[in-house]
Every structure is written in structure tokens, then in C-alpha cells.
Design an enzyme around this catalytic site. Structure first.
Site, PDB file in Angstrom:
ATOM      1  N   LYS A 113       0.863  -1.189   0.000  1.00 25.39           N
ATOM      2  CA  LYS A 113       0.000   0.000   0.000  1.00 25.39           C
ATOM      3  C   LYS A 113       0.888   1.223   0.000  1.00 25.39           C
ATOM      4  CE  LYS A 113      -4.523   0.732   0.294  1.00 25.39           C
ATOM      5  NZ  LYS A 113      -5.555  -0.210  -0.159  1.00 25.39           N
TER       6      LYS A 113
HETATM    7  P1  NAD Z   1     -13.075   6.988  -3.476  1.00 28.99           P
HETATM    8  O1  NAD Z   1     -12.114   8.104  -3.376  1.00 28.99           O
HETATM    9  O2  NAD Z   1     -13.624   6.619  -4.806  1.00 28.99           O
HETATM   10  O3  NAD Z   1     -14.336   7.287  -2.531  1.00 28.99           O
HETATM   11  C1  NAD Z   1     -14.228   7.617  -1.189  1.00 28.99           C
HETATM   12  C2  NAD Z   1     -15.568   8.192  -0.760  1.00 28.99           C
HETATM   13  O4  NAD Z   1     -15.557   8.402   0.647  1.00 28.99           O
HETATM   14  C3  NAD Z   1     -15.881   9.544  -1.401  1.00 28.99           C
HETATM   15  O5  NAD Z   1     -17.239   9.590  -1.767  1.00 28.99           O
HETATM   16  C4  NAD Z   1     -15.609  10.533  -0.257  1.00 28.99           C
HETATM   17  O6  NAD Z   1     -16.369  11.720  -0.357  1.00 28.99           O
HETATM   18  C5  NAD Z   1     -16.027   9.715   0.930  1.00 28.99           C
HETATM   19  N1  NAD Z   1     -15.456  10.187   2.181  1.00 28.99           N
HETATM   20  C6  NAD Z   1     -14.225  10.680   2.412  1.00 28.99           C
HETATM   21  N2  NAD Z   1     -14.112  11.039   3.713  1.00 28.99           N
HETATM   22  C7  NAD Z   1     -15.294  10.724   4.287  1.00 28.99           C
HETATM   23  C8  NAD Z   1     -15.783  10.834   5.599  1.00 28.99           C
HETATM   24  N3  NAD Z   1     -15.034  11.345   6.572  1.00 28.99           N
HETATM   25  N4  NAD Z   1     -17.044  10.414   5.842  1.00 28.99           N
HETATM   26  C9  NAD Z   1     -17.804   9.883   4.847  1.00 28.99           C
HETATM   27  N5  NAD Z   1     -17.391   9.749   3.585  1.00 28.99           N
HETATM   28  C10 NAD Z   1     -16.145  10.175   3.320  1.00 28.99           C
HETATM   29  O7  NAD Z   1     -12.391   5.750  -2.746  1.00 28.99           O
HETATM   30  P2  NAD Z   1     -12.723   4.208  -2.897  1.00 28.99           P
HETATM   31  O8  NAD Z   1     -11.797   3.627  -3.883  1.00 28.99           O
HETATM   32  O9  NAD Z   1     -14.190   4.015  -3.036  1.00 28.99           O
HETATM   33  O10 NAD Z   1     -12.237   3.665  -1.480  1.00 28.99           O
HETATM   34  C11 NAD Z   1     -13.078   3.718  -0.329  1.00 28.99           C
HETATM   35  C12 NAD Z   1     -12.609   2.674   0.674  1.00 28.99           C
HETATM   36  O11 NAD Z   1     -12.646   1.402   0.053  1.00 28.99           O
HETATM   37  C13 NAD Z   1     -11.172   2.850   1.169  1.00 28.99           C
HETATM   38  O12 NAD Z   1     -11.093   2.382   2.494  1.00 28.99           O
HETATM   39  C14 NAD Z   1     -10.388   1.932   0.266  1.00 28.99           C
HETATM   40  O13 NAD Z   1      -9.168   1.533   0.838  1.00 28.99           O
HETATM   41  C15 NAD Z   1     -11.377   0.794   0.163  1.00 28.99           C
HETATM   42  N6  NAD Z   1     -11.172  -0.086  -0.994  1.00 28.99           N
HETATM   43  C16 NAD Z   1     -11.193   0.386  -2.271  1.00 28.99           C
HETATM   44  C17 NAD Z   1     -11.031  -0.499  -3.335  1.00 28.99           C
HETATM   45  C18 NAD Z   1     -11.132  -0.062  -4.761  1.00 28.99           C
HETATM   46  O14 NAD Z   1     -11.093  -0.930  -5.646  1.00 28.99           O
HETATM   47  N7  NAD Z   1     -11.297   1.220  -5.064  1.00 28.99           N
HETATM   48  C19 NAD Z   1     -10.799  -1.860  -3.072  1.00 28.99           C
HETATM   49  C20 NAD Z   1     -10.796  -2.303  -1.775  1.00 28.99           C
HETATM   50  C21 NAD Z   1     -10.988  -1.409  -0.737  1.00 28.99           C
END
Ligand code: NAD
Length: 423
Positions: A113
Site C-alpha cells: 500500500k
Molecule cells: P473513493 O475516493 O472513490 O471514494 C471515497 C468516498 O468516501 C468519497 O465519496 C468521499 O467523499 C467519501 N469520504 C471521504 N471522507 C469521508 C468521511 N469522513 N465520511 C464519509 N465519507 C467520506 O475511494 P474508494 O476507492 O471508493 O475507497 C473507499 C474505501 O474502500 C477505502 O477504504 C479503500 O481503501 C477501500 N477499498 C477500495 C477499493 C477499490 O477498488 N477502489 C478496493 C478495496 C478497498
């Protein structure tokens, strides 16, 4: 060996959370000290300075990190995050969870990461490109298709991956598509990767509801974080009967007990940058969203939101962790006291890394699959992983988080044992 302090205060951070979970799993599996000790430490962590020319001519010096936790089952795999809260400890924790996650879905990777502490929302595309390319240049010796393969994470996307792939390829002198996943389809990205984490989460929620004897038709969902994971989850659970009653992002949340059409949420977010103010909804805070009356709560934003303080307010019967590390160990204890069934992060959001694995395979082979093939293979992997973790949970009499950890850590430990400690 020093074990983690399990006092409530000291386990708030993601690294402490990850270490407490590993220590609990090691005890359950009666892991030998040598392997437990090895798994507590990342193999390598780098901290680099990322001087970036800003549009006004100034140079801002950002700090970036890459943590490579384990390579016993294959090269490291994991996202790159751009967020003001990125720290070395955070990426170390996230890389450790990636190791277990890859093992839970049995893809041949270890965990990595990385991230840069920055505020991407305040930066132009040109600034983001220069920062990304400089960061990729600093990492060029320690990433690669056989070493460590980055992917998108919070506030990074397919474009970010395209810049990293291009920078790496220019340094190598030839095109290297397999150095990243989550890249644009035009550059060798996989069909279905964009939606994969949300779709994988839908598959395990479907299986969990079936197992618990709860109908999916009409099941109410509250989704915290309407980004890649949360929005795809919402869009894909709707056609199979799920009803999204609450959603949120960093600006706040929206609620309608009768359900909110996901197309409306997506369109409103696209237009205004937030779900807040979507027609036909009432405004709620992110804290209130956690406590919404619903069947399934899907935290899909950041770490540490379900704690000993917030867990008692939760009314959901099932929690599916779209985000990594949303629940602290004390939060998990409180959820167990309430009998809430938790689909832990290393299972619930493993669809992303699974399709990243498919993308890596396709990039290396130069032979590409149809979206239908990707989705079908993803479903098989997610259903198998759910069944394996659920069976482990029943066999050992432990919650799903500890069971998933036992499956993941157990597989990595067996690989370490077979390879031995070099030299
Ligand atoms: P992203 O940037 O697309 O979306 C993140 C979302 O969270 C946004 O809508 C943002 O406004 C919101 N956000 C940020 N701070 C916030 C808060 N304090 N309260 C509520 N909402 C808040 O990111 P993503 O890729 O969707 O990732 C989100 C989570 O999923 C992370 O923990 C990431 O590690 C995990 N994840 C992502 C993937 C992937 O394929 N993208 C895979 C596994 C895990």
C-alpha cells in the site's frame, strides 16, 4: 515479542488495529513465534520526498510512502492513496490487511500500500500529474510486475494509474502494462475492474443474507462513502432487490426510509460533487448514517469509524466493510455483543484485488477477457471465499473477522513455513 496494547485508547490507529487483529489470530492458530514475528513487520517501507512544481511556479514538497508487507505468496499488490491523513503507519496497516486479503481470496500476491499526504481536491490535473510522475519515478526500482503492482485507492483513479504506467514504461524503455492495475481499458485495463469491489461486496452480502435466512428483496442498505466502492455497491445491489435508504460522502449524508434511486444519487453527485441535497431526501450526518434503521450497513469511506462509541448505536443486522479497517477491535467487540454479523474488509472488499489479479494476468498474457467472463470468475472467487470463511467461523466458534483472518494469515504462514527463512 512485544504484543499490542489492547487498551481502548491505544488501539485507535489503523496500525495498532491491524497488529491487535494479527496477535489475536496468531494466538488462535498457535502460530510459532518466528512466523508471527515475521508477519508483524512489513518487509520494506519507503518514505520519499515528492517535490512538485505547482501551477503558480512554486515547488511544494509532498511526502509519499510505499509499504510492502509480504512477498511470500507473490509480488506485493495494493492501492495508492492521496489524502491529507496519509501516514507511514497507515500505509503499513493497509499493506498488512492487503496480505491477508489476497490470501483470503487465494490470489498469488502479498500486500502493499502507498500514498501521498496531500489534498488532491485542491490540486489541478497538471499538478496531480507532475506529483504522480515524480512519486512513480522515486518508486521505479521497487515496483514492477514481479515486485509490487499499485492500483487506485482513495482519491486516485484509472488516470493516476495511466501516469504511473507511462512513467515506469519510459524508464524501462518499453511498455509495461502489468506494473499497475485499475488502469484505463484502452491501456490494457480489465473490463469490469471499475465496479469489481462493489460487485464483490454485493456477492458476499447476497450470500450472507441467504445464510442468515434474510430476504434480499427490500433489504434496506445504508452506505457510508459514495465513491468508487460505495456507489458501485449501491448501483449493483439495487437490481437484485436491495434498497438504499441512506448514503453519504465527505460533505454529509442523505436519508429516505422509503429508498433512494441510485441513478438519482449518481447523477446528483456527478452534477454537484456530493450526494448532499439529492432530491427527495433528508440531510443526515455521517454519524447519524451509522445509526440508520436498516438491514445492511456498508461503511465504504475511511478507517476507524465503528468504535466502542459508535457501535452501540448501530441498528443494522449485517455490516459489509467496503472500506479497509472501518472497525476498531473495541468496535468489533461491541458489534459481537449486539450479535451483528460482520463481513470483514479482507473478505467484503476483496473483489477489487481479485479483478486486479485478473487484470495482471491479462496484461502479462496480452490476451483479454470479456466483461461477462470477469464477472463470472469474480463471483466464483467471492462465493468460495465467503463459504470458506463462514465454515472456519463455525468450526472455530469465532466471529467472521477472526475467521477471515485465520484463513488469510494461515495461508501466508504455510507459505512462510514452506519457503523457510532465508538464508
Ligand atoms: P473513493 O475516493 O472513490 O471514494 C471515497 C468516498 O468516501 C468519497 O465519496 C468521499 O467523499 C467519501 N469520504 C471521504 N471522507 C469521508 C468521511 N469522513 N465520511 C464519509 N465519507 C467520506 O475511494 P474508494 O476507492 O471508493 O475507497 C473507499 C474505501 O474502500 C477505502 O477504504 C479503500 O481503501 C477501500 N477499498 C477500495 C477499493 C477499490 O477498488 N477502489 C478496493 C478495496 C478497498
Amino acid at each position: 515479542m512485544a504484543q499490542s496494547d489492547t487498551s481502548d485508547v491505544k488501539i485507535a490507529g489503523p496500525l495498532e488495529t491491524a497488529l491487535v487483529q494479527l496477535d489475536q489470530t496468531a494466538e488462535l492458530l498457535q502460530l510459532e513465534q518466528s512466523i508471527h514475528g515475521k508477519l508483524r513487520e512489513p518487509k520494506r517501507v519507503v518514505r520519499v520526498s515528492v517535490p512538485t512544481k505547482m501551477d503558480d511556479g512554486d515547488v511544494e514538497v509532498f511526502v509519499g510512502y510505499r509499504s510492502q508487507h509480504n512477498m511470500d505468496r507473490g509480488p506485493c499488490k495494493g492501492g495508492i492513496r492521496y489524502h491529507p491523513g496519509v501516514t507511514m503507519e497507515e500505509v503499513m496497516a493497509l499493506s498488512m490487511w492487503m496480505t491477508w486479503k489476497c490470501a483470503v481470496v487465494n490470489v498469488p500476491f502479498g500486500g502493499g500500500k502507498g500514498g501521498i499526504a496531500c489534498n488532491p481536491k485542491g490540486m489541478s490535473m497538471a499538478e496531480l500529474e507532475r506529483m504522480t510522475r515524480r512519486f512513480a519515478s522515486e518508486l521505479v526500482d521497487i515496483i514492477g510486475p514481479d515486485i509490487d503492482i499499485p492500483a487506485p485507492d482513495v482519491y486516485t483513479n484509472a488516470q493516476t494509474m495511466a501516469w504511473i504506467m507511462d512513467t515506469y514504461s519510459m524508464n524501462a524503455g518499453h511498455v509495461v502494462p502489468a506494473v499497475v492495475t485499475g488502469k484505463p481499458v484502452e491501456l490494457g485495463g480489465s473490463l469490469g475492474r471499475d465496479k469489481a469491489t462493489g460487485l464483490g461486496c454485493v456477492f458476499v452480502v447476497r450470500e450472507a443474507l441467504k445464510t442468515l435466512g434474510m430476504p434480499i428483496e427490500g433489504a434496506r442498505m445504508a452506505v457510508q462513502g459514495f465513491g468508487n466502492v460505495g456507489s458501485w455497491y449501491s448501483r449493483l445491489i439495487e437490481p437484485i432487490g436491495g434498497k438504499v435508504v441512506a448514503a453519504s460522502d465527505s460533505r454529509g449524508g442523505v436519508y429516505n426510509p422509503n429508498g433512494i434511486a441510485c441513478a438519482d444519487l449518481v447523477a446528483h453527485k456527478k452534477e454537484t460533487g456530493s450526494v448532499v441535497g439529492c432530491a427527495g431526501t433528508d440531510g443526515i450526518t455521517n454519524e447519524e448514517l451509522l445509526a440508520v434503521d436498516c438491514e445492511v450497513l456498508v461503511p465504504s469511506a475511511l478507517e476507524g469509524v465503528i468504535t466502542s462509541e459508535t457501535a452501540p448505536t448501530i441498528k443494522a443486522k449485517v455490516i459489509a466493510e467496503g472500506a479497509n479497517g472501518p472497525t476498531t477491535p473495541r468496535g468489533q467487540e461491541a458489534l459481537n455483543d449486539k450479535g451483528i454479523f460482520v463481513l470483514p474488509d479482507i473478505l467484503a472488499n476483496a473483489g477489487g484485488v481479485t479483478v486486479s489479479y485478473f487484470e495482471w494476468v491479462q496484461s502479462l498474457a496480452g490476451y483479454f477477457w470479456s466483461e461477462e467472463e470477469v464477472d463470472t470468475q469474480l463471483e466464483k472467487v467471492m462465493v468460495t471465499a465467503f463459504e470458506r470463511v463462514h465454515a472456519e467461523s463455525e468450526k472455530l466458534g469465532v466471529d467472521m473477522r477472526l475467521a477471515a483472518s485465520a484463513v488469510g494469515v494461515g495461508r501466508v504462514a504455510r507459505a512462510v513455513r514452506l519457503r523457510g527463512i532465508y538464508p
